[in-house]
Design a protein around this motif. Structure first.
Motif, PDB file in Angstrom:
ATOM      1  N   LYS A 158     -15.980  -7.128   1.672  1.00  0.00           N
ATOM      2  CA  LYS A 158     -16.136  -6.243   2.691  1.00  0.00           C
ATOM      3  C   LYS A 158     -16.003  -6.656   4.309  1.00  0.00           C
ATOM      4  N   TYR A 206       0.782  -1.177   0.121  1.00  0.00           N
ATOM      5  CA  TYR A 206       0.080  -0.147   0.053  1.00  0.00           C
ATOM      6  C   TYR A 206       0.927   1.271   0.060  1.00  0.00           C
ATOM      7  N   GLU A 218      -9.857   3.174   3.824  1.00  0.00           N
ATOM      8  CA  GLU A 218      -9.307   3.441   2.530  1.00  0.00           C
ATOM      9  C   GLU A 218      -7.720   3.057   2.143  1.00  0.00           C
ATOM     10  N   THR A 254      -6.763  -7.032  -0.485  1.00  0.00           N
ATOM     11  CA  THR A 254      -6.631  -6.930  -2.025  1.00  0.00           C
ATOM     12  C   THR A 254      -7.720  -6.325  -2.429  1.00  0.00           C
ATOM     13  N   THR A 255      -7.788  -6.071  -3.717  1.00  0.00           N
ATOM     14  CA  THR A 255      -8.957  -5.460  -4.536  1.00  0.00           C
ATOM     15  C   THR A 255     -10.148  -6.282  -4.438  1.00  0.00           C
ATOM     16  N   LYS A 261      -4.545   1.522  -7.647  1.00  0.00           N
ATOM     17  CA  LYS A 261      -5.817   1.333  -7.436  1.00  0.00           C
ATOM     18  C   LYS A 261      -6.458   1.860  -5.994  1.00  0.00           C
ATOM     19  N   GLU A 262      -7.521   2.130  -5.914  1.00  0.00           N
ATOM     20  CA  GLU A 262      -7.927   2.462  -4.566  1.00  0.00           C
ATOM     21  C   GLU A 262      -9.149   1.505  -4.011  1.00  0.00           C
ATOM     22  N   TYR A 263      -9.059   1.191  -2.780  1.00  0.00           N
ATOM     23  CA  TYR A 263     -10.106   0.086  -2.104  1.00  0.00           C
ATOM     24  C   TYR A 263     -10.586   0.773  -1.005  1.00  0.00           C
ATOM     25  N   GLU A 264     -11.974   1.193  -1.066  1.00  0.00           N
ATOM     26  CA  GLU A 264     -12.758   1.895  -0.121  1.00  0.00           C
ATOM     27  C   GLU A 264     -13.877   1.046   0.395  1.00  0.00           C
TER      28      GLU A 264
END
Length: 190
Positions: A151, A87, A174, A146-147, A182-185
């Motif tokens: 959740k 990250y 986040e 990971t992406t 890439k973002e993971y939220e």
């Protein structure tokens, strides 16, 4: 890493002192403006750091170096460690019914500087910089999100890793991945 910085700073301090060396005249040494003379003729100073301490000129390895040198050393250490994880950004905010919350952030910015901060009203902890980074990095390093992580698994992993209660009212995470940006939220409310 700290040891690598101390030696060059000591050499630089020694060279500065040598450059200001004795010109051969026998005159009394000048006493700094914030120093006072003791009964035995030696100078006693207050706790104000001198120029030598600010550039790391002290021969005592346990004596703190100026905040500028420590900041540079801390940034280098944080930058190297950030290269070890997946990250470039980790930001967590967990709120609880009693108004308490836990916030943590580590971010390697585009200029390569690293920002780290913890605000933990559950335990009365507030840290920034290297102190916060040293607490957060081992935890973030353990994470395997990971992406493709769902959740519920991401929330379980974060709460477990950070030893946080699961009776939150709001959970926000986040992440920005190093490899592809890439973002993971995720956000969850109870």
């Amino acid at each position: 890493m700290k040891g690598k910085m101390v030696f060059p700073l000591m050499v630089a301090g020694s060279l500065m002192l040598a450059a200001c060396g004795d010109d051969g005249t026998d005159k009394e040494p000048e006493v700094e403006a914030d120093a006072t003379q003791t009964d035995d003729g030696t100078a006693a100073t207050d706790e104000t750091p001198t120029e030598d301490a600010a550039v790391g000129g002290s021969e005592d390895p346990d004596e703190p170096v100026s905040s500028d040198a420590a900041d540079v050393t801390g940034q280098e250490e944080m930058q190297q460690k950030m290269d070890e994880i997946n990250y470039t950004e980790f930001e967590l905010e967990v709120e609880y019914a009693d108004g308490k919350e836990y916030e943590a952030e580590i971010e390697k910015k585009s200029d390569n500087t690293v920002k780290a901060e913890i605000e933990d009203s559950l335990n009365g902890v507030k840290k920034k910089g290297l102190d916060a980074f040293n607490d957060l990095f081992p935890l973030v390093e353990q994470m395997d999100i990971t992406t493709g992580t769902d959740k519920a698994e991401a929330i379980r992993q974060v709460l477990s890793t950070f030893s946080l209660p699961d009776d939150y009212t709001k959970f926000e995470l986040e992440l920005r991945f190093k490899d592809d940006g890439k973002e993971y939220e995720i956000e969850d409310r109870k």
